[in-house]
Motif scaffolding. Structure first.
Motif, PDB file in Angstrom:
ATOM      1  N   LYS A  48      -9.785  36.097  22.868  1.00  0.00           N
ATOM      2  CA  LYS A  48     -10.075  37.099  21.843  1.00  0.00           C
ATOM      3  C   LYS A  48     -10.607  38.339  22.563  1.00  0.00           C
ATOM      4  CE  LYS A  48     -13.010  37.492  17.725  1.00  0.00           C
ATOM      5  NZ  LYS A  48     -13.989  36.743  16.924  1.00  0.00           N
ATOM      6  N   LEU A  49      -9.851  39.428  22.502  1.00  0.00           N
ATOM      7  CA  LEU A  49     -10.152  40.616  23.299  1.00  0.00           C
ATOM      8  C   LEU A  49     -10.539  41.782  22.401  1.00  0.00           C
ATOM      9  CD1 LEU A  49     -10.043  41.933  26.166  1.00  0.00           C
ATOM     10  CD2 LEU A  49      -7.681  42.566  25.630  1.00  0.00           C
ATOM     11  N   SER A  50     -11.622  42.457  22.761  1.00  0.00           N
ATOM     12  CA  SER A  50     -12.013  43.693  22.079  1.00  0.00           C
ATOM     13  C   SER A  50     -12.504  44.686  23.122  1.00  0.00           C
ATOM     14  CB  SER A  50     -13.110  43.431  21.033  1.00  0.00           C
ATOM     15  OG  SER A  50     -14.279  42.924  21.648  1.00  0.00           O
ATOM     16  N   MET A  51     -12.444  45.971  22.780  1.00  0.00           N
ATOM     17  CA  MET A  51     -12.843  47.006  23.752  1.00  0.00           C
ATOM     18  C   MET A  51     -13.302  48.245  23.014  1.00  0.00           C
ATOM     19  SD  MET A  51      -8.929  47.795  24.848  1.00  0.00           S
ATOM     20  CE  MET A  51      -8.584  46.048  24.611  1.00  0.00           C
ATOM     21  N   ASP A  52     -14.041  49.111  23.716  1.00  0.00           N
ATOM     22  CA  ASP A  52     -14.481  50.380  23.157  1.00  0.00           C
ATOM     23  C   ASP A  52     -13.298  51.322  22.993  1.00  0.00           C
ATOM     24  OD1 ASP A  52     -17.018  49.398  23.182  1.00  0.00           O
ATOM     25  OD2 ASP A  52     -17.704  50.561  24.909  1.00  0.00           O
ATOM     26  N   ASN A  67     -16.686  49.476  27.451  1.00  0.00           N
ATOM     27  CA  ASN A  67     -16.911  48.044  27.616  1.00  0.00           C
ATOM     28  C   ASN A  67     -15.715  47.248  27.105  1.00  0.00           C
ATOM     29  OD1 ASN A  67     -19.608  48.188  28.654  1.00  0.00           O
ATOM     30  ND2 ASN A  67     -20.285  48.726  26.577  1.00  0.00           N
ATOM     31  N   VAL A  68     -15.395  46.201  27.826  1.00  0.00           N
ATOM     32  CA  VAL A  68     -14.353  45.262  27.433  1.00  0.00           C
ATOM     33  C   VAL A  68     -14.993  43.908  27.203  1.00  0.00           C
ATOM     34  CG1 VAL A  68     -12.240  44.087  28.127  1.00  0.00           C
ATOM     35  CG2 VAL A  68     -12.577  46.484  28.729  1.00  0.00           C
ATOM     36  N   ASP A  69     -14.654  43.281  26.087  1.00  0.00           N
ATOM     37  CA  ASP A  69     -15.253  41.990  25.747  1.00  0.00           C
ATOM     38  C   ASP A  69     -14.138  40.962  25.568  1.00  0.00           C
ATOM     39  OD1 ASP A  69     -17.014  40.015  25.013  1.00  0.00           O
ATOM     40  OD2 ASP A  69     -17.102  40.625  22.910  1.00  0.00           O
ATOM     41  N   LEU A  70     -14.063  39.998  26.472  1.00  0.00           N
ATOM     42  CA  LEU A  70     -13.102  38.915  26.370  1.00  0.00           C
ATOM     43  C   LEU A  70     -13.852  37.618  26.121  1.00  0.00           C
ATOM     44  CD1 LEU A  70     -10.261  37.706  26.600  1.00  0.00           C
ATOM     45  CD2 LEU A  70     -10.621  37.517  29.069  1.00  0.00           C
ATOM     46  N   GLN A  71     -13.589  37.024  24.974  1.00  0.00           N
ATOM     47  CA  GLN A  71     -14.249  35.771  24.620  1.00  0.00           C
ATOM     48  C   GLN A  71     -13.188  34.717  24.311  1.00  0.00           C
ATOM     49  OE1 GLN A  71     -16.969  36.399  21.381  1.00  0.00           O
ATOM     50  NE2 GLN A  71     -18.240  37.848  22.516  1.00  0.00           N
ATOM     51  N   GLU A  73     -12.278  31.892  21.842  1.00  0.00           N
ATOM     52  CA  GLU A  73     -12.579  31.367  20.509  1.00  0.00           C
ATOM     53  C   GLU A  73     -12.174  29.897  20.433  1.00  0.00           C
ATOM     54  OE1 GLU A  73     -11.352  32.266  15.835  1.00  0.00           O
ATOM     55  OE2 GLU A  73     -10.651  33.571  17.449  1.00  0.00           O
ATOM     56  N   ASN A 280      -8.989  37.775  14.228  1.00  0.00           N
ATOM     57  CA  ASN A 280      -8.782  39.225  14.179  1.00  0.00           C
ATOM     58  C   ASN A 280      -7.447  39.633  13.561  1.00  0.00           C
ATOM     59  OD1 ASN A 280     -11.232  39.721  15.369  1.00  0.00           O
ATOM     60  ND2 ASN A 280     -10.413  39.993  17.430  1.00  0.00           N
TER      61      ASN A 280
END
Length: 291
Positions: A48-52, A67-71, A73, A280
């Motif tokens: 699950k990828l999100s970024m600014d 910032n890049v956020d890879l989690q 799930e 998402n």
């Protein structure tokens, strides 16, 4: 419940097969490279990828850091079904080997495919956050069906759902209504889908009950429409929005000489997997159901 096998007569060499469609959901099977096993046996992990977003650029200090956020799930497997059949060797021989010879293919077509489809659609229909429309009255004209599909496509366009991989699943009655409209009027709607398949109403519900095969009135197994279930008119599904993954499928045939329990052919079938929606991407599912 014991087997009910009638011995064949020499002049009847054909099997009276049940009419059933094959699966209507195979397009949604997951690529195994997109999932990985979780810490527990009944889990898988999905990225699950999100970024600014873009930020101001300064001629003095340059770029503003993003910032890049890879989690990962965690999703739990939610489908585990199986059955065992035993056909006595003499019963099989005296039915010109149709009893067991046709068992596997008939079982896949008439039992496995319908239940798999029904579970898939009901699971997606029960997901929180999807686009959902209670159609109220049943669509009675092709124009009404096309208008409903246009509304659905417009909603998904506004939600920025990719258009190239949207699949339409619709009841045979409604699809024929839509196709009955003059080609130049329905072409722009129906041609937008990556695939269109007719789903019989008998496996197209918003909720189902899986029958356990041991309780009273559930001995034959299978599924039925849940009390809270509603008939689905159509669903539009963007493939990347769903997780459909079979971790384990066992379809073993044991011959009489290897059967330690009886002098019979044995078939064991088990299917263990998951149907879910990415958190998402719930806007990639659009549901229209009856009131």
């Amino acid at each position: 419940m014991p087997n009910n096998i009638q011995l064949s007569k020499n002049y009847i060499p054909l099997l009276d097969e049940v009419y059933k469609k094959a699966s209507t959901t195979e397009e949604f099977n997951a690529d195994t490279s997109t999932v990985r096993m979780g810490a527990n046996a009944n889990e898988i992990l999905v990225a699950k990828l999100s970024m600014d977003a873009l930020k101001d650029y300064s001629r003095n200090s340059g770029y503003t850091k993003g910032n890049v956020d890879l989690q990962w799930e965690t999703l739990k497997f939610n489908y585990d079904r199986g059955v065992k059949f035993v056909v006595d060797e003499m019963d099989n021989e005296e039915t010109i080997e149709l009893s067991f010879g046709k068992l596997g293919s008939e079982f896949e077509r008439t039992k496995v495919a319908p239940e798999g489809d029904a579970f898939f659609y009901a699971t997606l229909a029960g997901t929180e956050g999807i686009s959902k429309v209670d159609a109220g009255e049943i669509y009675t004209t092709g124009e009404a069906v096309l208008d409903a599909l246009r509304t659905a496509q417009n909603k998904m366009d506004e939600d920025e759902v990719p258009a190239e991989n949207r699949h339409l699943r619709i009841t045979p009655t409604l699809l024929r209504l839509a196709q009955s409209v003059k080609t130049y009027e329905n072409k722009d709607v129906l041609d937008e889908f990556a695939s269109i398949k007719k789903v019989p109403q008998s496996r197209f519900y918003t909720a189902i009950d899986l029958l356990d095969g041991t309780s009273e009135n559930e001995l034959t197994g299978g599924y039925k429409k849940a009390t809270s279930g509603k008939d689905i008119n159509f669903m539009i599904i963007e493939k990347s929005a769903v997780v459909k993954y079979d971790k384990h499928k066992a379809n073993n045939i044991i011959r009489p000489e290897d059967n330690q329990e009886s002098d019979g052919y044995m078939q064991k079938y088990r299917k263990y997997g998951i149907v879910d929606t990415y958190e998402n991407k719930v806007s990639g599912i659009y549901l229209s159901h009856k009131a």
